[in-house]
Design an enzyme around this catalytic site. Structure first.
Site, PDB file in Angstrom:
ATOM      1  N   HIS A  93     -12.310  -9.398   2.384  1.00  0.00           N
ATOM      2  CA  HIS A  93     -12.936  -8.701   3.514  1.00  0.00           C
ATOM      3  C   HIS A  93     -13.675  -7.491   2.949  1.00  0.00           C
ATOM      4  CE1 HIS A  93      -9.602  -5.976   2.981  1.00  0.00           C
ATOM      5  NE2 HIS A  93      -8.744  -6.935   3.261  1.00  0.00           N
ATOM      6  N   GLY A 103     -12.952  -4.476   2.756  1.00  0.00           N
ATOM      7  CA  GLY A 103     -12.141  -3.567   1.937  1.00  0.00           C
ATOM      8  C   GLY A 103     -12.189  -3.998   0.477  1.00  0.00           C
ATOM      9  N   HIS A 104     -11.974  -5.301   0.244  1.00  0.00           N
ATOM     10  CA  HIS A 104     -12.080  -5.823  -1.127  1.00  0.00           C
ATOM     11  C   HIS A 104     -13.490  -5.587  -1.670  1.00  0.00           C
ATOM     12  CE1 HIS A 104      -8.917  -8.695   0.531  1.00  0.00           C
ATOM     13  NE2 HIS A 104      -8.303  -8.203  -0.524  1.00  0.00           N
ATOM     14  N   GLU A 133      -6.707   2.450  -1.882  1.00  0.00           N
ATOM     15  CA  GLU A 133      -5.748   3.479  -1.454  1.00  0.00           C
ATOM     16  C   GLU A 133      -4.941   2.997  -0.248  1.00  0.00           C
ATOM     17  OE1 GLU A 133      -8.023   7.026  -0.819  1.00  0.00           O
ATOM     18  OE2 GLU A 133      -8.261   7.381  -2.974  1.00  0.00           O
ATOM     19  N   ASP A 181      -3.094   0.510  -0.114  1.00  0.00           N
ATOM     20  CA  ASP A 181      -1.765   0.205  -0.665  1.00  0.00           C
ATOM     21  C   ASP A 181      -1.375   1.364  -1.575  1.00  0.00           C
ATOM     22  OD1 ASP A 181      -1.397  -2.729   0.280  1.00  0.00           O
ATOM     23  OD2 ASP A 181      -3.434  -2.644  -0.489  1.00  0.00           O
ATOM     24  N   SER A 211      -7.349  -5.755   6.501  1.00  0.00           N
ATOM     25  CA  SER A 211      -6.289  -6.431   5.755  1.00  0.00           C
ATOM     26  C   SER A 211      -6.388  -7.928   6.022  1.00  0.00           C
ATOM     27  CB  SER A 211      -4.921  -5.924   6.225  1.00  0.00           C
ATOM     28  OG  SER A 211      -3.900  -6.809   5.805  1.00  0.00           O
TER      29      SER A 211
HETATM   30  P1  AMP Z   1      -4.922  -7.819  -1.758  1.00  0.00           P
HETATM   31  O1  AMP Z   1      -5.880  -8.944  -1.811  1.00  0.00           O
HETATM   32  O2  AMP Z   1      -4.384  -7.537  -0.383  1.00  0.00           O
HETATM   33  O3  AMP Z   1      -3.846  -7.891  -2.814  1.00  0.00           O
HETATM   34  O4  AMP Z   1      -5.766  -6.521  -2.113  1.00  0.00           O
HETATM   35  C1  AMP Z   1      -6.501  -6.458  -3.311  1.00  0.00           C
HETATM   36  C2  AMP Z   1      -6.984  -5.057  -3.489  1.00  0.00           C
HETATM   37  O5  AMP Z   1      -7.810  -4.682  -2.384  1.00  0.00           O
HETATM   38  C3  AMP Z   1      -5.848  -4.022  -3.548  1.00  0.00           C
HETATM   39  O6  AMP Z   1      -6.157  -3.042  -4.526  1.00  0.00           O
HETATM   40  C4  AMP Z   1      -5.854  -3.442  -2.155  1.00  0.00           C
HETATM   41  O7  AMP Z   1      -5.340  -2.130  -2.093  1.00  0.00           O
HETATM   42  C5  AMP Z   1      -7.348  -3.456  -1.854  1.00  0.00           C
HETATM   43  N1  AMP Z   1      -7.571  -3.400  -0.407  1.00  0.00           N
HETATM   44  C6  AMP Z   1      -7.041  -4.212   0.534  1.00  0.00           C
HETATM   45  N2  AMP Z   1      -7.443  -3.821   1.766  1.00  0.00           N
HETATM   46  C7  AMP Z   1      -8.234  -2.749   1.590  1.00  0.00           C
HETATM   47  C8  AMP Z   1      -8.964  -1.891   2.482  1.00  0.00           C
HETATM   48  N3  AMP Z   1      -8.933  -2.053   3.799  1.00  0.00           N
HETATM   49  N4  AMP Z   1      -9.690  -0.882   1.949  1.00  0.00           N
HETATM   50  C9  AMP Z   1      -9.712  -0.693   0.603  1.00  0.00           C
HETATM   51  N5  AMP Z   1      -9.060  -1.465  -0.286  1.00  0.00           N
HETATM   52  C10 AMP Z   1      -8.333  -2.476   0.201  1.00  0.00           C
END
Ligand code: AMP
Length: 283
Positions: free
Chosen positions: A34, A36-37, A148, A150, A185
């Site tokens: 998404h 965020g990633h 940030e 997480d 998320s």
């Molecule tokens: P994940 O795929 O949930 O393991 O997340 C991968 C990376 O993306 C991790 O460093 C998360 O902290 C980051 N991340 C996930 N959601 C967000 C968001 N809304 N904003 C910024 N970074 C994010």
């Protein structure tokens, strides 16, 4: 963009970049990408010539009753987004490639995992740190990017890199939010429309607590107890809501300049986490 599933192939490509002195950035993810990633990816693109993104839904960081089997897997759409973002390599290993045997060695965490998500998800951070350590050793980046959102994960990664002398820089990237404030998320897709309508209240609650603290409210327990009760009334089950020193993650104490409000709350079976930093004047 090259999609690579094999460690040897990835290593040989990266060895070429390294020989040419190209700075290498790494963004580890579990996919279902998404914005965020993508913010992490964009930040990485600004910092380095070469960007590697990994997608691996890591079984060892999920508890036995957690959502490993149902975790959204959308590799084709993810790959398309990464192509558009001009990423150089998508590393997409299988479980057999990452764990050819049972993982008999793993990273132990002695601090920073006692509270918050570490308490409610036993073994989660050990699994996370172990896979990140393996990925760092495979990619050998100059820098790596974490959200940030997480916050406890980011703190543990920073500590691991420092304590275990990984030769790389860690960058934290601010949380990307939906227009109504909900932190983006992959798990938001589990929410029913009714739950989705309630979900932004988590961030609003953090903003309200911050407002009171900045105004000088000294009783943090009273603030968090009342806010938890309000969240629960709105339909959440609040797992934790705490105000901590943002460097140590220990409970905030008088004189701390930078605080963090950390929260996890469930809506039905969906667990949401969020946090908010507060910089207080040291004067
Ligand atoms: P994940 O795929 O949930 O393991 O997340 C991968 C990376 O993306 C991790 O460093 C998360 O902290 C980051 N991340 C996930 N959601 C967000 C968001 N809304 N904003 C910024 N970074 C994010």
């Amino acid at each position: 963009m090259q999609t690579i599933t094999d460690i040897i192939q990835l290593r040989s490509l990266i060895a070429g970049w390294r020989a040419a002195d190209h700075p290498i950035a790494f963004v580890p993810t579990m996919g279902n990408l998404h914005d965020g990633h993508m913010k992490l990816v964009r930040t990485a693109k600004h910092r380095a010539l070469k960007v590697v993104v990994s997608i691996f839904v890591n079984p060892t960081q999920f508890g036995p009753h957690e959502d490993f089997d149902n975790y959204p897997r959308t590799e084709q759409q993810d790959a398309q987004k990464l192509v558009t973002a001009d990423v150089d390599v998508l590393f997409l290993p299988s479980i057999d490639i990452m764990y050819p045997q049972r993982n008999l060695i793993s990273i132990g965490i002695n601090q920073l995992n006692q509270d918050y998500c570490g308490k409610s998800r036993p073994g989660h951070f050990e699994g996370m740190a172990t896979i990140v350590c393996k990925l760092f050793n495979i990619v050998q980046p100059d820098m790596a990017f974490f959200g940030e959102k997480d916050f406890q994960q980011l703190a543990i990664i920073r500590q691991m890199v420092s304590d275990l002398n990984f030769p790389l820089l860690i960058y934290g990237v601010p949380t990307q939010r939906e227009d109504d404030g909900l932190a983006m998320s992959s798990r938001n897709s589990y929410l029913t429309p009714q739950q989705r309508a309630v979900a932004p209240k988590l961030y609003q609650t953090l903003l309200t607590i911050k407002h009171h603290i900045v105004k000088g409210e000294p009783d943090f327990d009273q603030l968090t107890n009342q806010a938890s009760a309000e969240l629960n009334q709105a339909g959440f089950f609040t797992e934790y809501l705490n105000i901590a020193n943002s460097d140590t993650l220990q409970p905030a104490s008088p004189g701390d300049n930078t605080l963090i409000i950390l929260a996890a709350a469930k809506l039905g079976n969906t667990r949401l986490i969020d946090n908010l930093t507060i910089h207080l004047n040291s004067a």
